[in-house]
Design an enzyme around this catalytic site. Structure first.
Site, PDB file in Angstrom:
ATOM      1  N   LEU A  33       0.995  -0.976  -0.205  1.00 41.29           N
ATOM      2  CA  LEU A  33       0.221   0.219  -0.007  1.00 41.29           C
ATOM      3  C   LEU A  33       1.262   1.396  -0.045  1.00 41.29           C
ATOM      4  O   LEU A  33       0.079   2.046   0.669  1.00 41.29           O
ATOM      5  CB  LEU A  33      -0.668  -0.021   0.998  1.00 41.29           C
ATOM      6  CG  LEU A  33      -2.209  -0.963   0.924  1.00 41.29           C
ATOM      7  CD1 LEU A  33      -3.078  -1.116   2.341  1.00 41.29           C
ATOM      8  CD2 LEU A  33      -3.056  -1.346  -0.043  1.00 41.29           C
ATOM      9  N   ILE A  52       6.631  -6.791  -0.841  1.00 40.00           N
ATOM     10  CA  ILE A  52       7.903  -8.456  -0.748  1.00 40.00           C
ATOM     11  C   ILE A  52       9.396  -8.646  -0.777  1.00 40.00           C
ATOM     12  O   ILE A  52       9.877  -9.796  -1.056  1.00 40.00           O
ATOM     13  CB  ILE A  52       7.751  -8.495  -3.131  1.00 40.00           C
ATOM     14  CG1 ILE A  52       8.388  -7.063  -3.944  1.00 40.00           C
ATOM     15  CG2 ILE A  52       6.097  -8.570  -3.338  1.00 40.00           C
ATOM     16  CD1 ILE A  52       8.002  -7.444  -5.203  1.00 40.00           C
ATOM     17  N   ALA A  75       6.115  -2.944  -7.944  1.00 42.50           N
ATOM     18  CA  ALA A  75       7.115  -1.813  -8.279  1.00 42.50           C
ATOM     19  C   ALA A  75       7.223  -0.847  -8.530  1.00 42.50           C
ATOM     20  O   ALA A  75       5.460  -0.659  -8.481  1.00 42.50           O
ATOM     21  CB  ALA A  75       7.335  -3.028  -9.404  1.00 42.50           C
ATOM     22  N   ASN A  92      13.802  -2.183  -4.668  1.00 46.88           N
ATOM     23  CA  ASN A  92      12.055  -2.666  -4.967  1.00 46.88           C
ATOM     24  C   ASN A  92      12.057  -3.694  -6.145  1.00 46.88           C
ATOM     25  O   ASN A  92      11.410  -4.987  -5.860  1.00 46.88           O
ATOM     26  CB  ASN A  92      11.382  -2.036  -5.132  1.00 46.88           C
ATOM     27  CG  ASN A  92      10.016  -1.695  -4.667  1.00 46.88           C
ATOM     28  OD1 ASN A  92       9.170  -2.580  -3.937  1.00 46.88           O
ATOM     29  ND2 ASN A  92       9.309  -1.553  -5.472  1.00 46.88           N
ATOM     30  N   TYR A 141      14.706   2.564 -14.230  1.00 44.76           N
ATOM     31  CA  TYR A 141      13.607   1.736 -14.726  1.00 44.76           C
ATOM     32  C   TYR A 141      13.523   0.652 -15.389  1.00 44.76           C
ATOM     33  O   TYR A 141      13.451  -0.278 -15.166  1.00 44.76           O
ATOM     34  CB  TYR A 141      12.158   3.119 -14.820  1.00 44.76           C
ATOM     35  CG  TYR A 141      10.708   2.143 -15.047  1.00 44.76           C
ATOM     36  CD1 TYR A 141      10.221   1.341 -14.175  1.00 44.76           C
ATOM     37  CD2 TYR A 141      10.767   2.269 -16.287  1.00 44.76           C
ATOM     38  CE1 TYR A 141       9.363   0.534 -14.339  1.00 44.76           C
ATOM     39  CE2 TYR A 141       9.282   1.297 -16.621  1.00 44.76           C
ATOM     40  CZ  TYR A 141       8.640   0.466 -15.607  1.00 44.76           C
ATOM     41  OH  TYR A 141       7.905   0.041 -15.566  1.00 44.76           O
TER      42      TYR A 141
END
Ligand code: UDP
Length: 330
Positions: A33, A52, A75, A92, A141
């Site tokens: 969240l 995760i 992600a 992440n 990214y």
């Protein structure tokens, strides 16, 4: 038969959860969240809040639930932010994938469908882009997602974890019944920003650069409706369940729209003037990204229903009008 959707409270994740639930699938959602919204998760899905990268969290959920396959969206995905804070993205996105694969190996979960991106290609040598074309990202990214693709390939070879990497081009739109939609805070994506300007919640749109080698000098992108994208994940899971080999698929429409064309389409859909000005280029942006997605159509049987950019924008506009503040604070 239970599917775990990681990042199922996010934009694309929540639409996928909704489509899975509608198809009668048993669904478990894991989301920290940080960018997702609890309200976006279909009530029938069982929800677990956690990260995760937290192996203990994953192992608790995988002990409690018998998971047959994973659809992984969890992600970060904002190109300019990745330029400023690349480690956040490698931690992440790439690091999260390593922890997840470790848990999958431990719990004998051997199927995963996950979000990759057109950004793994970087500045393309030709358009439309085919899956076999060189992957040379121009931003962290894209690099973090390319690393995920590479890691999983070796996890497949060593541990038999089969995967489908879905390389999205640009996603837009909202659930046509108005129940869920896009809500990023802060918003950075073109179509929602244009619609905020149309609704008057933002003063204007700034178009990042008009000196690219494209038809009108602005960047060209390939837009897919979020529900069509969601459906591709379900087809990809069926593809793996049928015993097909691991693969990567582009998801796009094979049609490119420039940023100015998107602005004009939004002006038509909304009937608003939408004030816009040209600003400098945004670092990390490739000039043109258009997908060849015949492979997904042939091998997954994917048939996008929204093939018209105005129809895509219209569903987003409906969501914006009924939810001017998105999900609020939740
Ligand atoms: N863009 C823009 N103004 C904005 C936001 C985005 O001109 O306020 C441009 C951006 O430079 C790119 C296109 O819109 O050419 C799509 O950007 P977005 O962030 O929506 O998706 P991306 O292609 O980065 O995944």
């Amino acid at each position: 038969m239970t599917i775990a959707v990681l990042g199922g409270a996010g934009y694309i994740g929540s639409h996928t959860v909704s489509q899975l639930v509608k198809a009668g699938q048993d669904v478990v959602v894991l989301d920290n969240l940080v960018t997702g919204h609890r309200l976006a998760v279909a009530p029938k899905a069982r929800f677990y809040q956690g990260d995760i990268r937290d192996y203990k969290f994953l192992s608790q959920v995988f002990t409690q639930e018998k998971i047959d396959g994973i659809i992984h969206f969890a992600a970060f995905s904002v190109v300019p932010e990745s330029m400023q804070d690349p480690l956040k993205y490698f931690d992440n996105n790439t690091g999260g994938m390593i922890t997840l694969l470790e848990a999958m190996k431990q719990f004998g979960i051997d199927k995963i469908v996950f979000s990759s991106t057109a950004a793994t290609y970087g500045e393309p040598e030709r358009v439309p882009i085919h899956e076999t074309d060189p992957q040379v990202p121009t931003n962290p990214y894209g690099e973090s997602k390319l690393a995920m693709e590479k890691i999983i390939k070796w996890a497949d070879a060593a541990y038999g974890i089969h995967f489908v990497a879905l390389r999205y081009f640009n996603v837009a739109g909202a659930m046509p019944d108005g129940s869920i939609g896009e809500d990023h805070k802060p918003e950075t994506h073109l179509i929602p920003i244009i619609l905020q300007a149309a609704a008057g919640t933002r003063s204007n749109l700034q178009i990042f650069g008009d000196d690219y080698p494209t038809k009108d000098g602005t960047n060209v992108r390939d837009y897919v409706h979020v529900v069509d994208l969601a459906d591709a994940h379900i087809l990809a899971m069926h593809y793996l369940q049928a015993g097909n080999p691991s693969a990567a698929f582009n998801l796009g429409s094979a049609t490119g729209f420039s940023n100015l064309e998107i602005l004009n389409a939004a002006r038509t859909v909304t009937g608003q003037a939408i004030p816009a000005k040209i600003g400098p280029r945004r670092p990390g942006d490739p000039s043109t990204l258009i997908a060849a997605s015949d492979k997904a159509r042939e091998r997954l049987g994917w048939q996008p229903h929204f093939d018209d950019v105005e129809a895509i924008i219209a569903t987003a506009w409906q969501w914006h009008q009924s939810h001017p503040n998105g999900y609020g604070d939740r």
